[in-house]
Scaffold this active site. Structure first.
Site: not given
Ligand code: GRF
Length: 197
Positions: A146, A14, A110, A91-93, A175, A108
């Site tokens: 983050d 989204s 958050h 969602m990957r580090i 967001e 990013n």
């Protein structure tokens, strides 16, 4: 010169849709790729429907070999020569090496008012803490999870009876306003933070 933006997603996308739909007219950037670590991510279909090239690099075959996964990710990115990466529900580090390669060019979003609640389950944590306000943050990505320079924040009030779900449902539309506002400013070379409430 129009900035080329690659958007990385893992799910519904989204935020990707909000970013893509904002990059029109005199906006200094255009989307050149939507890239997912999940070939089944719903956002890939949404991107295709918007006419944006898509690609996926499934992280699962790589197991715990993050470097190998990121080598494949980098190859997909280099094909479109992006100037800016936007992580949007990705969602990957990422490893410090990958982050260093994109330093200063990777954003990013958050779902908390950083530096509060880095990591996961942010809405439940804000409720558990009894916070009166909550929200979302757009930041530059650095090796500190983050933790990079804040480029924008949007606030919502926490209401009596809020659950993590109702709070998330109030944060998400913010967001979708904040990330496009930050990207437009960032793509024009302006790093002054954006604040919405
Ligand atoms: C959003 O809450 C965003 O803050 C987080 O991922 C969630 C889903 O984002 N990063 P999207 O709908 O996939 O853009």
């Amino acid at each position: 010169m129009t900035k080329r933006v690659a958007i990385l997603i893992s799910g519904g996308g989204s935020n990707m849709v909000a970013l893509a739909e904002s990059m029109v007219g005199d906006h200094p950037a255009r989307p050149v790729l939507v890239l997912s670590n999940d070939p089944a991510a719903g956002g890939l279909e949404k991107a295709a429907a918007l006419g944006i090239p898509t690609a996926s690099v499934d992280h699962r075959p790589f197991g715990g070999d993050r470097a190998a996964f990121e080598t494949a990710l980098q190859a997909a990115l280099e094909r479109v020569r992006p100037d800016i990466l936007c992580l949007a529900g990705f969602m990957r580090i990422l490893t410090p090496e990958f982050i260093e390669r994109w330093a200063g060019r990777m954003l990013n979003i958050h779902p908390s008012l950083l530096p509060k609640y880095r990591g996961l389950n942010t809405h439940a944590r804000a409720l558990a803490a009894g916070d009166r306000t909550h929200g979302c943050t757009v930041h530059e990505v650095t090796a500190e999870l983050d933790g990079g320079p804040i480029l924008g924040q949007a606030q919502v009030r926490v209401l009596p009876g809020d659950t993590p779900e109702t709070l998330a449902a109030r944060v998400l539309p913010m967001e979708h306003r904040l990330y496009p506002a930050v990207l437009r400013r960032f793509a024009s070379g302006d790093r002054r933070p954006v604040f919405l409430s």
